[in-house]
Write a protein that holds these residues in place. Structure first.
Motif, PDB file in Angstrom:
ATOM      1  N   GLY A  57       0.802  -1.218   0.000  1.00 32.36           N
ATOM      2  CA  GLY A  57       0.000   0.000   0.000  1.00 32.36           C
ATOM      3  C   GLY A  57       0.827   1.257   0.000  1.00 32.36           C
ATOM      4  O   GLY A  57       2.034   1.238   0.241  1.00 32.36           O
ATOM      5  N   PRO A  72       5.151  -1.681  -2.997  1.00 31.88           N
ATOM      6  CA  PRO A  72       4.101  -0.954  -3.723  1.00 31.88           C
ATOM      7  C   PRO A  72       4.303  -0.903  -5.223  1.00 31.88           C
ATOM      8  O   PRO A  72       3.520  -0.272  -5.931  1.00 31.88           O
ATOM      9  N   ALA A 239       0.123  -0.793  -6.094  1.00 32.33           N
ATOM     10  CA  ALA A 239      -0.447   0.221  -5.203  1.00 32.33           C
ATOM     11  C   ALA A 239       0.058   1.615  -5.536  1.00 32.33           C
ATOM     12  O   ALA A 239      -0.702   2.594  -5.471  1.00 32.33           O
ATOM     13  N   SER A 323      -4.388   0.367  -1.417  1.00 36.41           N
ATOM     14  CA  SER A 323      -3.934  -0.835  -0.707  1.00 36.41           C
ATOM     15  C   SER A 323      -4.410  -2.096  -1.419  1.00 36.41           C
ATOM     16  O   SER A 323      -5.457  -2.102  -2.075  1.00 36.41           O
ATOM     17  N   HIS A 324      -3.623  -3.149  -1.261  1.00 38.78           N
ATOM     18  CA  HIS A 324      -3.941  -4.472  -1.781  1.00 38.78           C
ATOM     19  C   HIS A 324      -3.891  -5.504  -0.662  1.00 38.78           C
ATOM     20  O   HIS A 324      -2.985  -5.480   0.178  1.00 38.78           O
TER      21      HIS A 324
END
Length: 346
Positions: A57, A72, A239, A323-324
């Motif tokens: 993220g 990210p 991200a 975010s993931h």
């Protein structure tokens, strides 16, 4: 000049905490997706999949990166975050004068899916607000089998366009199909040329359709990308790149003094729809703290897979969160927002 301040020490502590809890079962993405899809029929995955690599993220405050976690720069499946990116490309068509929100789609896109007394009433606005009520099959997937349509309680089959709302991937794919025919190009090409390159995104993202979603345009085979990942496909994006899209919207559509999207399109995207007030043009609006209870009412979001994939944009805090694979996205939004002072009421 930024009008907000951030407690960077607390922000770093928060993101470390949330990075530790991620959807690790998605490493086996085939099994994970099968468990997420409630449909009893037509469950075959027809688009590519990408295994999860871990939580990642980016937090941006005042136009600058304030915190990151994980890696990210690694692309992940975005699931229904893709829907809001479809809105970005629709904005390009709007700015080019191709898309008129209240124009019936059949007047500019001549395909069987928009023919017939009811389907000829469907406008671009209906498709963008997910209120088209279109019924049929596209790329071998009938709209009626998408179980997520009924989770919100606003879907009633047989009603005219504008009379209901449904989170339906088949209807989203109808929109990407129509936009592809309208713009005469793959939406992935449009996004890259008109948005991602101007905002300085990496070249690692990709946007996929299904093995069945290829059409011929001007003699060229052209992939029609999907608007989600219900049967695979959709946007695969890191991200950091996703956060840049959020920053573009926070900037009112400009990037380094260059106009990328019109501010009018962003205002339209973030305007409440008549059927689903917390939903605009494929963006979630938190004005009434739905769907993010306890989070700032000034937030707008793209969310997928229950919020595990998220793009949160809060103009009052000059805040972007991308975010993931976050297992507690509401907690993430709340806690990060608490570290940033608001420049105006929320």
């Amino acid at each position: 000049m930024s009008l907000v301040s951030v407690n960077k020490q607390e922000l770093r502590r928060v993101v470390r905490e949330f990075a530790a809890h991620w959807t690790s079962e998605a490493v086996d993405i085939e099994s994970y997706l099968a468990a997420q899809v409630d449909d009893e029929t037509h469950r075959e995955v027809v688009g590519p999949l990408l295994a999860a690599s871990g939580a990642s993220g980016v937090v941006r405050v005042g136009g600058q990166e304030a915190a990151v976690w994980g890696d990210p720069t690694v692309p992940e499946m975005a699931f229904s975050v893709t829907k809001s990116v479809v809105s970005v490309v629709a904005g390009v068509a709007f700015d080019d004068g191709l898309l008129v929100p209240d124009q019936p789609v059949h007047q500019v896109v001549d395909v069987p899916e928009f023919r017939g007394p009811r389907n000829e009433l469907i406008t671009w606005r209906h498709l963008l607000q997910q209120s088209s009520q279109w019924e049929g099959a596209l790329w071998g997937k009938p709209s009626s089998v998408d179980a997520q349509s009924f989770r919100e309680g606003t879907e009633v089959h047989g009603t005219p366009p504008g009379a209901g709302w449904a989170y339906n991937d088949v209807r989203m794919n109808l929109l990407t199909y129509a936009l592809t025919l309208l713009m005469r190009r793959s939406l992935s090409e449009v996004l890259r040329e008109r948005v991602m390159t101007p905002i300085g995104a990496s070249d690692r993202w990709s946007w996929h359709g299904y093995r069945t979603s290829v059409v011929e345009i001007d003699g060229r085979p052209t992939e029609v990308v999907s608007g989600g990942a219900h049967w695979g496909g959709g946007l695969f994006i890191a991200a950091r790149d996703l956060a840049l899209i959020g920053q573009l919207f926070l900037n009112g559509g400009t990037w380094a003094a260059t106009r990328v999207l019109s501010s009018e399109w962003i205002d339209r995207s973030w305007a409440p729809g008549p059927v689903k007030h917390e939903y605009g043009y494929l963006w979630w609006l938190n004005d009434e703290r739905i769907p993010w209870p306890g989070a700032p009412s000034t937030g707008r979001s793209a969310r997928g897979n229950g919020g595990r994939h998220l793009l949160w944009v809060d103009p009052a805090r000059e805040l972007v969160i991308a975010s993931h694979w976050t297992e507690d996205p509401l907690g993430l939004v709340r806690r990060v927002s608490e570290t940033v002072s608001a420049s105006r009421g929320c």
